[in-house]
Design a protein around this motif. Structure first.
Motif, PDB file in Angstrom:
ATOM      1  N   PHE A   1       0.847  -1.193   0.000  1.00  0.00           N
ATOM      2  CA  PHE A   1       0.000   0.000   0.000  1.00  0.00           C
ATOM      3  C   PHE A   1       0.881   1.242   0.000  1.00  0.00           C
ATOM      4  O   PHE A   1       1.865   1.314   0.735  1.00  0.00           O
ATOM      5  N   TRP A   2       0.490   2.211  -0.805  1.00  0.00           N
ATOM      6  CA  TRP A   2       1.217   3.466  -0.951  1.00  0.00           C
ATOM      7  C   TRP A   2       0.250   4.595  -0.579  1.00  0.00           C
ATOM      8  O   TRP A   2      -0.604   4.980  -1.377  1.00  0.00           O
ATOM      9  N   PHE A   3       0.376   5.090   0.663  1.00  0.00           N
ATOM     10  CA  PHE A   3      -0.530   6.129   1.160  1.00  0.00           C
ATOM     11  C   PHE A   3       0.055   7.520   0.902  1.00  0.00           C
ATOM     12  O   PHE A   3       1.271   7.700   0.840  1.00  0.00           O
ATOM     13  N   ASP A   4      -0.841   8.493   0.811  1.00  0.00           N
ATOM     14  CA  ASP A   4      -0.428   9.853   0.494  1.00  0.00           C
ATOM     15  C   ASP A   4      -1.503  10.814   0.977  1.00  0.00           C
ATOM     16  O   ASP A   4      -2.667  10.676   0.596  1.00  0.00           O
ATOM     17  N   GLY A   5      -1.124  11.787   1.800  1.00  0.00           N
ATOM     18  CA  GLY A   5      -2.082  12.812   2.214  1.00  0.00           C
ATOM     19  C   GLY A   5      -2.040  13.204   3.670  1.00  0.00           C
ATOM     20  O   GLY A   5      -2.658  14.202   4.057  1.00  0.00           O
ATOM     21  N   ASN A   6      -1.329  12.452   4.520  1.00  0.00           N
ATOM     22  CA  ASN A   6      -1.275  12.822   5.934  1.00  0.00           C
ATOM     23  C   ASN A   6      -0.737  14.223   6.151  1.00  0.00           C
ATOM     24  O   ASN A   6      -1.075  14.888   7.141  1.00  0.00           O
ATOM     25  N   TRP A   7       0.096  14.663   5.193  1.00  0.00           N
ATOM     26  CA  TRP A   7       0.661  16.012   5.288  1.00  0.00           C
ATOM     27  C   TRP A   7      -0.434  17.091   5.259  1.00  0.00           C
ATOM     28  O   TRP A   7      -0.194  18.229   5.661  1.00  0.00           O
ATOM     29  N   ASP A   8      -1.633  16.746   4.779  1.00  0.00           N
ATOM     30  CA  ASP A   8      -2.723  17.727   4.701  1.00  0.00           C
ATOM     31  C   ASP A   8      -3.288  18.070   6.069  1.00  0.00           C
ATOM     32  O   ASP A   8      -3.848  19.152   6.261  1.00  0.00           O
ATOM     33  N   LYS A   9      -3.157  17.150   7.020  1.00  0.00           N
ATOM     34  CA  LYS A   9      -3.564  17.397   8.414  1.00  0.00           C
ATOM     35  C   LYS A   9      -2.431  16.872   9.296  1.00  0.00           C
ATOM     36  O   LYS A   9      -2.560  15.863   9.972  1.00  0.00           O
TER      37      LYS A   9
END
Length: 414
Positions: A166-174
């Motif tokens: 799994f390649w997650f992306d987006g935690n940097w948004d919160k």
């Protein structure tokens, strides 16, 4: 704590994949302005949602894409199962109707993707956003949104057989939020215990370690650096992801393509650092691969096939040369020397000076070398080795006229 942690077998297998394809494809592809078009063009959600009614996927051929990856020398593919726009390419089983099954495509495109990969011996990986511009709960009820995210990932874990990761992306948004990573990663470990877990640290935090369950750090659009793993409790891999042009998603007006030369240099630089190279393509609105992207990948694949034995399982071993030159330790008592800026041999009336022909010297070769040859044509090369001075030098002959590999690799036998 371990001075030098040893990679778990599934992480070592990931490193041996070496070169992968990234695919960004979604509703945004219909607008041809990149994957962030909804956000950056400030398109109202209800207006953007109408793109679902024209999403046909009529040219999406997962087996053909897997064959292209194979021709390029890529061992795995990471596909966007859901990007920040919130639209899913898989059957969300009534979690939402904002998915491919409820569009004119009427198909579970992730099921097709997995089947296509397996038909060509390619390992399927799933990209999944953590940020979501569509779900109201992302803004108004974050715990409810996390439950939605976790259920989505559980579907991906349980309906498609064994996957690579799994390649997650987006935690940097919160960045200050409690993402309940223990819960999310726990779902993966329960159903896919050997899946690689990646959570992209973003453009500004390249190579940053994160949660203990993370198996690989990311270098987004930036050359990777060798990781210092001393004192770490776990061996973590590394991966660079990069666009082929300017954007991750399809853009109909993007002429900023990288050259084949740059792609080869980047792949070599990634392997020098012990990192994988994940190179992105952006299919069109209907899922078709752009001819230029297809041709570039096929061309890179020709280089990969010549030097494959030096690319996948060979590892950094402290061998360094002048400039960009370096060495890797391979299997079966082999060393591989990557030579840059090599000149073409030929009549001076037609040969443009482009680099050095002659001795190439390396340090860090701590074993006696018996012979060395170019991998591409088997030409034996002269060499000298001075163990006391930690110097190994071989005579790098130039390219035959009509040939230029950008980076040429020599194989040494111990």
């Amino acid at each position: 704590m371990h001075e030098n942690p040893v990679p778990k077998p599934y992480i070592a297998e990931f490193e041996h994949l070496g070169f992968g394809m990234f695919i960004h494809w979604g509703l945004y592809s219909q607008l041809g302005q990149g994957e962030w078009v909804m956000k950056l063009r400030k398109i109202p959600k209800e207006e953007y949602r109408q793109l679902k009614s024209t999403f046909t996927a009529e040219d999406f051929d997962a087996k053909a894409i897997a064959r292209l990856a194979k021709l390029a020398g890529m061992k795995y593919i990471v596909l966007t199962t859901r990007h920040h726009e919130g639209f899913s390419l898989f059957d969300t089983l009534r979690l939402s109707d904002y998915d491919a099954v409820h569009s004119p495509a009427g198909r579970d495109l992730i099921a097709e993707f997995v089947e296509g990969c397996r038909s060509e011996g390619i390992v399927p990986f799933f990209y999944h956003t953590t940020a979501d511009w569509y779900q109201e709960s992302y803004v108004n009820d974050f715990p409810a949104y996390l439950a939605y995210l976790q259920k989505s990932v559980e579907i991906l874990c349980t309906r498609y057989g064994k996957i690579g990761g799994f390649w997650f992306d987006g935690n940097w948004d919160k960045s200050d939020a409690d993402w309940q990573d223990d819960v999310l990663y726990g779902i993966i470990r329960k159903h896919q215990p050997e899946a690689i877990i990646v959570n992209n640290s973003g453009l500004h935090q390249q190579g940053e370690y994160g949660h203990p369950e993370i198996d690989s750090v990311t270098f987004e659009q930036g050359r990777p650096k060798p990781l210092d793993r001393r004192g770490r409790s776990k061996y973590v891999a590394a991966e660079m992801c990069q666009t082929l042009a300017s954007y991750w998603g399809y853009s109909s007006i993007d002429f900023q393509y990288k050259s084949v030369k740059e792609l080869i240099l980047t792949l070599a630089a990634c392997r020098k650092a012990g990192a994988n190279y994940l190179l992105n393509i952006g299919p069109t609105a209907t899922g078709k691969i752009v001819k230029l992207q297809e041709a570039m990948l096929e061309t890179v694949g020709e280089w990969v096939r010549l030097f494959a034995s030096a690319l996948y399982t060979a590892k950094p071993c402290g061998i360094n040369g002048h400039g960009s030159d370096f060495g890797l330790a391979g299997e079966d008592a082999k060393l591989y020397f990557f030579v840059h800026d090599l000149a073409v041999s030929g009549d001076w009336n037609v040969t443009v000076p482009s680099g050095g022909v002659g001795p190439r010297t390396f340090t860090g070769v701590d074993k006696r070398i018996r012979s060395i040859k170019w991998l591409d044509n088997g030409e034996e090369l002269k060499f000298v080795q001075d163990a006391d001075s930690d110097l190994f030098t071989f005579q790098a002959t130039g390219y035959p006229y009509g040939v230029d590999y950008v980076v040429r690799v020599a194989e040494a036998t111990l």
